[in-house]
Design an enzyme around this catalytic site. Structure first.
Site, PDB file in Angstrom:
ATOM      1  N   ALA A  91      32.481  36.936  49.625  1.00 61.67           N
ATOM      2  CA  ALA A  91      31.676  37.438  50.688  1.00 61.67           C
ATOM      3  C   ALA A  91      31.210  36.354  51.547  1.00 61.67           C
ATOM      4  O   ALA A  91      30.938  35.170  51.219  1.00 61.67           O
ATOM      5  CB  ALA A  91      30.700  38.336  50.315  1.00 61.67           C
ATOM      6  N   TYR A  92      30.894  36.912  52.901  1.00 59.84           N
ATOM      7  CA  TYR A  92      29.970  36.006  53.623  1.00 59.84           C
ATOM      8  C   TYR A  92      28.762  36.522  53.720  1.00 59.84           C
ATOM      9  O   TYR A  92      28.336  37.556  53.931  1.00 59.84           O
ATOM     10  CB  TYR A  92      30.449  36.248  55.331  1.00 59.84           C
ATOM     11  N   THR A  93      27.679  35.510  52.963  1.00 53.72           N
ATOM     12  CA  THR A  93      26.518  36.284  52.646  1.00 53.72           C
ATOM     13  C   THR A  93      25.269  35.546  53.403  1.00 53.72           C
ATOM     14  O   THR A  93      24.303  35.717  53.151  1.00 53.72           O
ATOM     15  CB  THR A  93      26.136  35.640  51.095  1.00 53.72           C
ATOM     16  N   TYR A 122      25.139  41.234  59.430  1.00 51.48           N
ATOM     17  CA  TYR A 122      25.506  40.899  57.904  1.00 51.48           C
ATOM     18  C   TYR A 122      25.858  42.778  57.469  1.00 51.48           C
ATOM     19  O   TYR A 122      26.806  42.926  56.729  1.00 51.48           O
ATOM     20  CB  TYR A 122      24.567  40.420  56.885  1.00 51.48           C
ATOM     21  N   LYS A 136      29.132  44.342  56.283  1.00 47.95           N
ATOM     22  CA  LYS A 136      29.506  44.777  54.892  1.00 47.95           C
ATOM     23  C   LYS A 136      29.914  46.561  54.891  1.00 47.95           C
ATOM     24  O   LYS A 136      30.835  46.824  54.280  1.00 47.95           O
ATOM     25  CB  LYS A 136      28.244  44.575  53.990  1.00 47.95           C
ATOM     26  N   LEU A 177      28.174  35.127  41.851  1.00 47.50           N
ATOM     27  CA  LEU A 177      28.606  36.552  41.060  1.00 47.50           C
ATOM     28  C   LEU A 177      30.024  36.074  40.331  1.00 47.50           C
ATOM     29  O   LEU A 177      30.304  36.400  39.315  1.00 47.50           O
ATOM     30  CB  LEU A 177      28.931  37.702  41.782  1.00 47.50           C
ATOM     31  N   ASP A 227      42.470  32.881  49.845  1.00 47.07           N
ATOM     32  CA  ASP A 227      41.896  33.265  51.207  1.00 47.07           C
ATOM     33  C   ASP A 227      41.985  34.656  51.552  1.00 47.07           C
ATOM     34  O   ASP A 227      42.995  35.232  51.918  1.00 47.07           O
ATOM     35  CB  ASP A 227      42.365  32.410  52.250  1.00 47.07           C
TER      36      ASP A 227
END
Length: 289
Positions: A64-66, A129, A133, A16, A40
């Protein structure tokens, strides 16, 4: 069409983030797009330095951690990136001024609905996850309620790298038939369209709050794959439907990930394009062969 605003994009090396930078560049905006190495979001000092240098009036958080399955055994790290990071960004902007557009996910819902999820439907994440979020959403809205937007999206694809559309295109060239899950339904969303929507939102006078943005319509992964095959000139009959049990994963996937965009259009923002049209545009940007 510079509007006098200074924009900052986090996570610029992600799917994105890359499309956001492209959109802002095309619109001749004054912006900085910073990679994880450059900013960071889990570090208050790193955020402070970036905000001091860039002085943004708008921040779009695409970091994001996806890794959905990995989060099941690495929830602390996922929470650091997906919840603590957005909270630190929101708190810093609360002190310095500026708006925050934060991207969230359909995974905050339990996936059992029979209607497109609205922004005020009850949440109930079924995975690490999704939990992290949702925590990020709540932290952003608590720290910066008047000047933040949380935008949930779903099934995002597009650009180089690992995403569902690229995987199916690769498998088309490697296998005679491809088995794809038919009992998970969602809202396929072209990352370029999402990026354009987020830029539109950030430039508009819309009160802070929750919004949903996905391409219009719904499909199963099976239906999406058949359309991918059709668009690249392959036989859709080579795609075979299976149920989720055929592909067990560490993290539970929502069976229903269709999001309503009524909140988006009610805010006066442009109606998202139908997903088949968006997919055709995505394929046209990277034609077969």
């Amino acid at each position: 069409m510079s509007d006098g605003r200074r924009w900052l994009v986090t996570g610029a090396n992600g799917q994105l983030g890359g499309f956001l930078a492209d959109r802002l560049r095309l619109d001749n905006r004054d912006f900085a797009a910073l990679t994880r190495d450059e900013l960071d979001i889990t570090s208050a000092a790193s955020i402070d330095a970036a905000l001091r240098d860039v002085r943004p009036s708008v921040v779009i958080n695409a970091a994001a951690y996806t890794a959905v399955d990995r989060a099941e055994v690495d929830e602390d790290r996922a929470r650091l990136v997906n919840a603590t990071g957005p909270q630190l960004l929101a708190e810093a902007l609360a002190e310095r001024g500026g708006r925050l557009i934060h991207v969230s996910t359909d995974y905050v819902f339990d996936g059992t609905a029979d209607h497109p999820y609205k922004i005020d439907d009850p949440t109930g994440p079924q995975s690490a996850y999704g939990r992290t979020k949702l925590a990020g959403e709540q932290a952003v809205r608590a720290a910066l309620p008047e000047r933040s937007h949380v935008v949930r999206t779903a099934w995002v694809y597009g650009g180089p790298g690992a995403n569902f559309v690229n995987t199916m295109r690769r498998l088309e060239g490697e296998r005679e038939t491809v088995q794809v899950v038919a009992d998970q339904i969602g809202s396929p969303t072209f990352a370029a369209d999402l990026a354009a929507g987020l830029v539109e939102l950030a430039g508009a006078d819309v009160p802070g709050g929750l919004l949903h943005y996905v391409n219009a319509g719904q499909a199963s992964w099976f239906e999406l794959t058949r359309e991918i095959f059709r668009l690249i000139g392959a036989d859709p009959a080579r795609v075979q439907p299976v149920d989720s049990a055929a592909f067990p994963r560490p993290a539970k996937r929502p069976a229903w990930s269709v999001l309503s965009t009524r909140s988006w259009t009610a805010a006066g923002l442009g109606a998202p394009q139908p997903w088949p049209d968006a997919l055709a545009r995505a394929i046209a940007l990277d034609p077969p062969g």
